[in-house]
Enzyme design. Sequence first.
Site, short mmCIF file in Angstrom:
data_model
loop_
_atom_site.label_atom_id
_atom_site.label_comp_id
_atom_site.label_asym_id
_atom_site.label_seq_id
_atom_site.Cartn_x
_atom_site.Cartn_y
_atom_site.Cartn_z
N GLY A 11 0.84 -1.21 0.00
CA GLY A 11 0.00 0.00 0.00
C GLY A 11 0.86 1.25 0.00
O GLY A 11 1.83 1.34 0.75
N ARG A 72 1.03 -5.19 -5.47
CA ARG A 72 1.19 -6.37 -4.61
C ARG A 72 1.39 -7.52 -5.61
O ARG A 72 0.47 -7.87 -6.33
CB ARG A 72 -0.05 -6.58 -3.75
CG ARG A 72 -0.39 -5.36 -2.86
CD ARG A 72 -1.44 -5.70 -1.84
NE ARG A 72 -2.05 -4.53 -1.22
CZ ARG A 72 -1.62 -3.95 -0.09
NH1 ARG A 72 -0.57 -4.40 0.53
NH2 ARG A 72 -2.27 -2.90 0.42
N ASP A 103 5.65 -4.99 6.20
CA ASP A 103 6.34 -6.25 6.52
C ASP A 103 6.29 -7.25 5.36
O ASP A 103 7.24 -8.00 5.15
CB ASP A 103 5.80 -6.86 7.83
CG ASP A 103 4.32 -7.08 7.81
OD1 ASP A 103 3.65 -6.59 6.89
OD2 ASP A 103 3.81 -7.76 8.73
N THR A 126 4.05 2.56 5.75
CA THR A 126 2.65 2.12 5.71
C THR A 126 1.86 3.04 6.62
O THR A 126 2.34 3.39 7.71
CB THR A 126 2.47 0.67 6.17
OG1 THR A 126 1.08 0.47 6.53
CG2 THR A 126 3.30 0.30 7.39
N ASP A 128 -0.42 2.22 8.38
CA ASP A 128 -0.89 1.46 9.55
C ASP A 128 0.01 1.59 10.78
O ASP A 128 -0.42 1.30 11.89
CB ASP A 128 -1.01 -0.03 9.20
CG ASP A 128 -2.19 -0.31 8.28
OD1 ASP A 128 -2.95 0.63 8.00
OD2 ASP A 128 -2.34 -1.47 7.85
N ASP A 130 2.25 -0.30 11.85
CA ASP A 130 2.30 -1.57 12.60
C ASP A 130 3.61 -2.33 12.39
O ASP A 130 3.60 -3.55 12.31
CB ASP A 130 1.09 -2.43 12.23
CG ASP A 130 1.02 -2.73 10.74
OD1 ASP A 130 1.77 -2.09 9.97
OD2 ASP A 130 0.22 -3.60 10.35
N ARG A 172 -5.83 -2.84 9.01
CA ARG A 172 -6.31 -4.21 8.76
C ARG A 172 -6.08 -5.10 9.96
O ARG A 172 -6.92 -5.87 10.34
CB ARG A 172 -5.58 -4.75 7.54
CG ARG A 172 -6.34 -5.79 6.82
CD ARG A 172 -5.70 -6.20 5.54
NE ARG A 172 -4.47 -5.52 5.18
CZ ARG A 172 -3.98 -5.50 3.95
NH1 ARG A 172 -4.64 -6.08 2.99
NH2 ARG A 172 -2.84 -4.90 3.68
O1 F6P Z 1 -1.41 -0.03 3.40
C1 F6P Z 1 -2.13 -0.45 4.48
C2 F6P Z 1 -3.59 -0.46 4.13
O2 F6P Z 1 -4.02 0.83 3.76
C3 F6P Z 1 -4.46 -1.03 5.23
O3 F6P Z 1 -4.77 -0.09 6.23
C4 F6P Z 1 -5.65 -1.50 4.44
O4 F6P Z 1 -6.32 -2.52 5.10
C5 F6P Z 1 -5.03 -2.01 3.17
O5 F6P Z 1 -3.81 -1.32 3.02
C6 F6P Z 1 -5.88 -1.85 1.94
O6 F6P Z 1 -5.22 -2.42 0.87
P1 F6P Z 1 -5.64 -2.26 -0.65
O7 F6P Z 1 -5.38 -0.84 -1.05
O8 F6P Z 1 -4.80 -3.22 -1.38
O9 F6P Z 1 -7.11 -2.56 -0.71
#
Ligand code: F6P
Length: 321
Positions: A11, A72, A103, A126, A128, A130, A172
Site C-alpha cells: 500500500g 502487490r 512487513d 505504511t 498502519d 504496525d 487491517r
Molecule cells: O497499506 C495499508 C492499508 O491501507 C491497510 O490499512 C488497508 O487494510 C489495506 O492497506 C488496503 O489495501 P488495498 O489498497 O490493497 O485494498
Amino acid sequence: MKAIAILTSGGDAPGMNAGIRATVRTALASGLSVYGVKRGYQGLIEDSISPMCSKDVSNILQRGGTILHSARSEEFRTEEGRIKAAANLNKRRIDGLVVFGGDGSFRGANDLQREFGIRVIGVPSTIDNDIWGSDFTIGFDTAVNTALEAIDKVRDTAAAHDRLFIVEVMGRHAGFIALEVGIGAGAEEILIPETVTDIPAICRKVKSRLETGKTSSILVVAEGDEEGNAYEIAQKIEAHSGLKSRVTVLGHVQRGGSPTASDRMLATKLGYAAVQALLDDAAPCMVGVEDGLISRHPLADAWTRKKELDKLLVKLSSGLE
Ligand code: F6P
C-alpha cells in the site's frame, strides 16, 4: 557498492516520494548510480527499471502516492518470479536495493537477499504504523491528520442531527490509526483489534450519555476490529439496543494527500539512513527511528515481532468521553 535500485511496494503511503527523493540524492552525492523500479516487485520481474538522476525527483517531496508506483505481486512469491527479478538486477550490476513498504514487502526483500545475495534495506512505509523497530512508519501521521479532519466534519453533522456515527478508519490488523484518531477527535468510543470490543457495554454507555443530555456520539472503529467493520458494528448495536446510527468509511482517502511535516522529515531521514546502511556494508536490515535516533534491525524483526500500542494512549482511549 556501485549501483542501487529503489522500489515502493504494498500500500502506498504519503511521504514515500520524499523518501525516494532523499534516497536518490544521498546515493548520487555518494557517487552511486541509482535506478528506479516501477510497480514494486512486479516491475522488478518485468524489467521496468530505469536510471534515475537528481532531476527525476524534483518537485515530488510534497506529493502523495509514489512516483515509482506500487503493486502487490503474486508472481514474486514464486521462485521463478524471484529468479527473473534477481537476473534483472544482476545484468545492470545493481548490488543494493532499497525497499519502501511494510512487513510483506520486507519478506520479499529478505528472500532476494537469502537466495541471491542482493543487499537489501527496508524503509518502513505504511499508514498502519504496525511495524516493530520504528516508532513511526512513513505515512501514518498524514493518514491520522486526514482522518481527523474528516471526523471533525462528521462531528458537526452528528451534533446538528443528534446522531450516533460510526466512523471506520484503516488498519487491517492494528489499531494504531484508530487509537490516535479516536483520541484526537474526542470519539466517545474507540474500537480496535488489540482490545476487547464489548457491544453491550458500548450500548449502555451511549444510552447513559443520552440520558445525561449528550445527544450525539462518534465511535471510531479500526477496519480490523474483531467485532467486524463499521457496518457490522452498526447492525450489532442496533440489534442489541435499538440504537440507530450512520456509518462513514474513510477508506483510501487516508492513503492520499500531501505528507505532513512529520512524514516529510521521517521519510527524508530514513531515505538517507537506507543509503548510509548500504555504504556501511550493513547486513540486510530495516532502518527506523526510535526515540529520535536512527536504528537498524534485522528485516525478519518486522514480521516476527509485534509492535505494541502506546499504553498511555490505550488508557486514555476510555474515560475522557
Ligand atoms: O497499506 C495499508 C492499508 O491501507 C491497510 O490499512 C488497508 O487494510 C489495506 O492497506 C488496503 O489495501 P488495498 O489498497 O490493497 O485494498
